[in-house]
Write a protein that holds these residues in place. Sequence first.
Motif, PDB file in Angstrom:
ATOM      1  N   SER A  10       7.334  13.164   5.229  1.00 15.44           N
ATOM      2  CA  SER A  10       5.977  12.943   5.523  1.00 15.44           C
ATOM      3  C   SER A  10       5.278  12.147   4.585  1.00 15.44           C
ATOM      4  O   SER A  10       4.767  11.139   4.617  1.00 15.44           O
ATOM      5  N   LEU A  11       5.739  12.297   3.107  1.00 14.37           N
ATOM      6  CA  LEU A  11       5.178  11.525   2.240  1.00 14.37           C
ATOM      7  C   LEU A  11       5.717  10.097   2.300  1.00 14.37           C
ATOM      8  O   LEU A  11       5.049   9.076   2.096  1.00 14.37           O
ATOM      9  N   ALA A  15       3.464   6.607   2.664  1.00 15.74           N
ATOM     10  CA  ALA A  15       3.667   5.545   1.892  1.00 15.74           C
ATOM     11  C   ALA A  15       4.078   4.188   2.710  1.00 15.74           C
ATOM     12  O   ALA A  15       3.340   2.973   2.496  1.00 15.74           O
ATOM     13  N   SER A  16       4.597   4.258   3.825  1.00 17.40           N
ATOM     14  CA  SER A  16       5.126   3.360   4.870  1.00 17.40           C
ATOM     15  C   SER A  16       3.876   2.872   5.570  1.00 17.40           C
ATOM     16  O   SER A  16       3.757   1.736   6.016  1.00 17.40           O
ATOM     17  N   SER A  17       2.788   3.645   5.869  1.00  9.09           N
ATOM     18  CA  SER A  17       1.889   3.181   6.526  1.00  9.09           C
ATOM     19  C   SER A  17       0.724   2.390   5.832  1.00  9.09           C
ATOM     20  O   SER A  17      -0.275   1.751   6.336  1.00  9.09           O
ATOM     21  N   GLY A  45       3.718  -4.473  -6.643  1.00 10.99           N
ATOM     22  CA  GLY A  45       2.256  -3.791  -6.744  1.00 10.99           C
ATOM     23  C   GLY A  45       1.996  -3.131  -5.299  1.00 10.99           C
ATOM     24  O   GLY A  45       1.333  -1.974  -5.381  1.00 10.99           O
ATOM     25  N   ALA A  46       2.353  -3.772  -4.061  1.00  9.58           N
ATOM     26  CA  ALA A  46       1.981  -2.963  -2.927  1.00  9.58           C
ATOM     27  C   ALA A  46       2.885  -1.703  -2.609  1.00  9.58           C
ATOM     28  O   ALA A  46       2.166  -0.704  -2.398  1.00  9.58           O
ATOM     29  N   ALA A  47       4.030  -1.799  -3.291  1.00  6.52           N
ATOM     30  CA  ALA A  47       4.757  -0.657  -3.008  1.00  6.52           C
ATOM     31  C   ALA A  47       4.274   0.449  -4.067  1.00  6.52           C
ATOM     32  O   ALA A  47       4.375   1.824  -3.457  1.00  6.52           O
ATOM     33  N   LEU A  48       3.893   0.268  -5.397  1.00  5.25           N
ATOM     34  CA  LEU A  48       3.397   1.082  -6.127  1.00  5.25           C
ATOM     35  C   LEU A  48       1.934   1.769  -5.710  1.00  5.25           C
ATOM     36  O   LEU A  48       1.671   2.941  -5.713  1.00  5.25           O
ATOM     37  N   LEU A  49       1.147   0.833  -4.782  1.00  7.16           N
ATOM     38  CA  LEU A  49      -0.113   1.460  -4.206  1.00  7.16           C
ATOM     39  C   LEU A  49       0.230   2.236  -3.151  1.00  7.16           C
ATOM     40  O   LEU A  49      -0.466   3.398  -2.789  1.00  7.16           O
ATOM     41  N   ALA A  50       1.220   1.904  -2.382  1.00  3.90           N
ATOM     42  CA  ALA A  50       1.739   2.944  -1.383  1.00  3.90           C
ATOM     43  C   ALA A  50       2.299   4.307  -1.865  1.00  3.90           C
ATOM     44  O   ALA A  50       2.018   5.413  -1.236  1.00  3.90           O
ATOM     45  N   ILE A  51       2.958   4.115  -2.820  1.00  2.00           N
ATOM     46  CA  ILE A  51       3.812   5.525  -3.597  1.00  2.00           C
ATOM     47  C   ILE A  51       2.236   6.304  -4.226  1.00  2.00           C
ATOM     48  O   ILE A  51       2.215   7.477  -3.835  1.00  2.00           O
ATOM     49  N   ALA A  52       1.390   5.646  -4.712  1.00  2.00           N
ATOM     50  CA  ALA A  52       0.247   6.312  -5.286  1.00  2.00           C
ATOM     51  C   ALA A  52      -0.530   6.855  -4.141  1.00  2.00           C
ATOM     52  O   ALA A  52      -1.036   8.166  -4.288  1.00  2.00           O
TER      53      ALA A  52
END
Length: 195
Positions: A10-11, A15-17, A45-52
């Motif tokens: 689910s996480l 993040a992918s969305s 930066g985009a990947a970090l934003l998604a993880i956060a």
Amino acid sequence: AGLNRLAVGSLARVASSVTPEVEFESRIDRELGRFGTTVPRELVGAALLAIAAAVVQADPSDAVIESARHDQLNAIRGELRSSWRAAEARARRLAFPYPHYMSTWRHGDLRLVTGAPTDQVRAAIRTRWTPATCALVVVGDVDAEELDGLVRPLFERFAPRPADAIPTPTASRHAGPQVLALHDGSEASNLLFVE
């Protein structure tokens, strides 16, 4: 393993969305979950934003959880149809009595995966994915100071939550999210969020 796999799946979907350019995958090793991605430097930066967005809010929608459940049930059904997997599961049940995580199917107990309410999945996320039990690992062509400037504002709201009895790593006594940045000489960066 079933509830944890459902939570991690689910996480990864949340993040992918967040950004269409970055897709995350999830994995369970023993009892530990992780989700991550590999991106070029310009998408760190985009990947970090998604993880956060996934771990700080820790609130996937019912639709996201049901999508993860659907994929997990298909994986369990595939195991149930395989005589090799059935023999492997029988051997694990003999060697590791329930409730040991190795006593169930690799993708979790079918009854647990089908019957876990979405609120229970969200509760599992909130108790297992906390600053005290997680680490952010970034490997690749990233500048440590630049990375710190990206990570701090994104994860400053990642407040401690009640954690269940998960053994936490003892390598660091620093409370809060752990970030490790390694440069391996390549142009791509691997980002991994680990509990």
